[in-house]
Enzyme design. Structure first.
Site, short mmCIF file in Angstrom:
data_model
loop_
_atom_site.label_atom_id
_atom_site.label_comp_id
_atom_site.label_asym_id
_atom_site.label_seq_id
_atom_site.Cartn_x
_atom_site.Cartn_y
_atom_site.Cartn_z
N ASP B 136 0.83 -1.21 0.00
CA ASP B 136 0.00 0.00 0.00
C ASP B 136 0.86 1.26 0.00
O ASP B 136 0.53 2.26 -0.62
CB ASP B 136 -0.92 0.00 1.21
CG ASP B 136 -2.01 -1.07 1.06
OD1 ASP B 136 -2.25 -1.50 -0.10
OD2 ASP B 136 -2.57 -1.49 2.08
N CYS B 137 1.98 1.21 0.71
CA CYS B 137 2.83 2.40 0.76
C CYS B 137 3.82 2.47 -0.41
O CYS B 137 4.34 3.54 -0.74
CB CYS B 137 3.56 2.46 2.09
SG CYS B 137 4.21 0.89 2.65
#
Ligand code: SF4
Ligand code: SF4
Lengths: 139, 396
Positions: B136-137
């Site tokens: 996600d990051c």
């Protein structure tokens, strides 16, 4: 008889000239003693020839004029094998593998490795052993 | 007796007397050790040769969107990416993807990690290809781009083992040609190779680690770096001559420096036919003349340094530990040594010529006040020995 000299030459034969018996004429018509170091015909049918010719200066000049009447390039410095000085680290690794002493250490204080082109017999050993890729062949 | 501070003051004022390890012996012979120890402030030592345990940490910065690199190749050479998102470690002996290695023996090994490092320092544009599983990051899954060393946030050379104190002479007593990291060795002891700067080499001029320690400032390929640890395989506890000089490998140094400040002529990729790739580095290390003993040790000559002759046909690969004989670096430099009554031609992988250049460049920097000395904050261990790897069954 006037003095004889020896000259190292590299000849490049383009595709169309490969089949002419040029070396034969150098011996027969110009009385030259020929010592071939290395010859190669590539898959593209171009030819390379590195040789020493020994004879009178006059005959060598005439012979070269004859060779030039064909579509053949003459490299007078005879550099079939070269050493790129900026890539050579002067490690001396090649020295014992060089059969002709062309690569050697003359000054034991600086341990610089000299490349004496005129002594090179084009065996290609240095190209295989130099760890730094400093030596190369023109063909 | 002099202190580091006194020597550094003299360097700062441009008055330091600096000689190379190649010049110091004759100087001391002329002046005497006591007078020379008062006059001379620094002796510069150096070496240039293949040092396989070398590599670099690179940080790429982040593209948009970001990537957590899990696998990456620079010019098709695999780097280690088991670090933070955009950090990788590039090792000197890594082969290029698709290199046939020794499949057609002997392999040529024209390009690998050492050559990528050379090209980086030379400022060439190189290809980076990276993959990721995406998070996600760090959503990006793949990237391909071209970069030079100037585009990187950091390029730090981190070498776990450099500057072997002394080294083997390799010969091959078997009846077939062998291709080793010491080069091609012809059968029946026909040729031999060695790899050390001998009397110019850093740890041979400080055999008992009196000045070179952890924290010592070094000249690494033109950049100012330092010794960050004793190198891997450092084995200070070893056989030594009466003068304290190891009769074999012994000490090693772990070195680091900023690659952006390095000079390409001292960072050179190495191809060893039939063996693999490596990296040759130029390293210079100053020895502060703190007292007469330090100076006397730095006056070592090639004729006083014994090197062990090892059979790379059988004894080295089988790890028998056998040493055929010892020869001196004076013998080695003559181009011919005698092994078991037979004359053998010998060549060097390490360049004394380039090492001399390094020693002179470092001496020049110190004389101009551009390079000051750092006092080590810990000594190199003198009591560790080499352990073999014990092959064990799975414990019950
Ligand atoms: S082995 Fe290569 S780098 Fe070393 S001296 Fe010979 S040509 Fe130069
Ligand atoms: S090609 Fe052969 S003879 Fe010529 S320099 Fe190289 S090793 Fe020596």
């Amino acid at each position: 008889m006037s003095d004889t000299i020896t000259r190292k030459l590299m000849l490049y034969f383009p595709k169309c000239e490969c089949e002419k018996p040029i070396v034969y004429h150098l011996v027969k018509d110009y009385d030259l003693v020929v010592n071939v170091f290395r010859a190669k015909v590539t898959p593209e049918e171009e030819g390379y020839l590195v040789l020493d010719v020994t004879g009178t200066e006059h005959n060598i000049e005439q012979a070269m004029a004859f060779v030039r009447t064909f579509n053949v390039t003459i490299n007078l410095t005879g550099k079939g094998v070269t050493r790129e000085d900026t890539r050579c680290t002067h490690c001396g690794f090649c020295v014992p593998y060089c059969p002709s002493n062309a690569l050697r250490i003359d000054d034991t204080a600086t341990r610089e490795v000299v490349f004496d082109e005129s002594k090179c017999i084009e065996c290609l050993a240095c190209i295989r052993v130099c760890p730094f890729g400093a030596c190369a062949s023109a063909f | 007796m002099k202190t580091y501070d006194q020597i550094n003051d003299r360097i700062a004022s441009g008055k330091a007397v600096v000689l190379t390890a190649d010049e110091i012996m004759d100087y001391v012979d002329r002046k005497g050790a006591a007078a020379a120890a008062r006059e001379v402030d620094v002796v510069t030592t150096a070496t240039f040769g293949p040092m396989c345990s070398s590599g670099c940490m690179l940080n790429f910065g982040q593209p948009k969107p970001k990537i957590r690199i899990t696998e990456a190749w620079i010019e098709d050479v695999l780097v280690y990416a088991g670090l933070a998102a955009a950090d990788v470690y590039l090792g000197a002996t890594q082969l290029r993807h698709g290199d046939p290695a020794n499949m057609y023996h002997p392999g040529e090994f024209r390009y690998g990690g050492g050559h990528v490092i050379e090209d980086l320092v030379a400022g060439k544009s190189l290809q980076l290809f990276a993959l990721s599983y995406a998070t996600d990051c760090y959503p990006r899954r793949e990237l391909r781009t071209y970069f030079t060393i100037d585009d990187l946030n950091q390029a730090i050379m981190v070498n776990p083992r450099n500057c072997y104190q002394n080294y083997n002479v390799a010969i091959n007593k078997s009846d077939r040609t062998v291709y080793t990291y010491m080069g091609r060795l012809d059968p029946n002891g026909k040729n031999a190779t060695y790899c050390s700067a001998g009397q110019l080499s850093p740890l041979l001029n400080d055999p008992c680690y009196e000045t070179i320690g952890i924290g010592t400032k070094v000249w690494l390929a033109g950049a100012h770096g330092h010794v960050y640890a004793a190198g891997t395989q450092h084995a200070g506890a070893c056989d030594r001559t009466a003068g304290g000089v190891p009769t074999g490998g012994a000490g090693t140094l772990a070195l680091t420096a900023d690659m952006k400040k390095m000079r390409p002529e001292f960072v050179r990729g190495v191809s060893l036919r039939g063996y693999g790739v490596s990296l040759a580095l130029g390293v210079g290390i100053p020895i502060p003349v703190l007292n007469e003993q330090v100076l006397t040790r730095a006056c070592i000559r090639d004729r006083d340094i014994p090197a062990p002759v090892i059979d790379y046909g059988i004894d080295y690969p089988q790890n028998t530990g056998k040493v055929l004989c010892h020869v001196t670096y004076e013998d080695l430099r003559s181009g011919r040594i005698e092994v078991q009554g037979k004359k053998v031609a010998v060549g060097s992988l390490s360049s004394y010529h380039t090492a001399l250049e390094v020693a002179n460049l470092l001496a020049g920097e110190i004389r101009r006040g551009d390079f000051t000395l750092a006092r080590p904050h810990a000594k190199l261990p003198a009591d560790t020995a080499m352990k073999p790897l014990v092959m064990r069954e799975k414990p019950l």
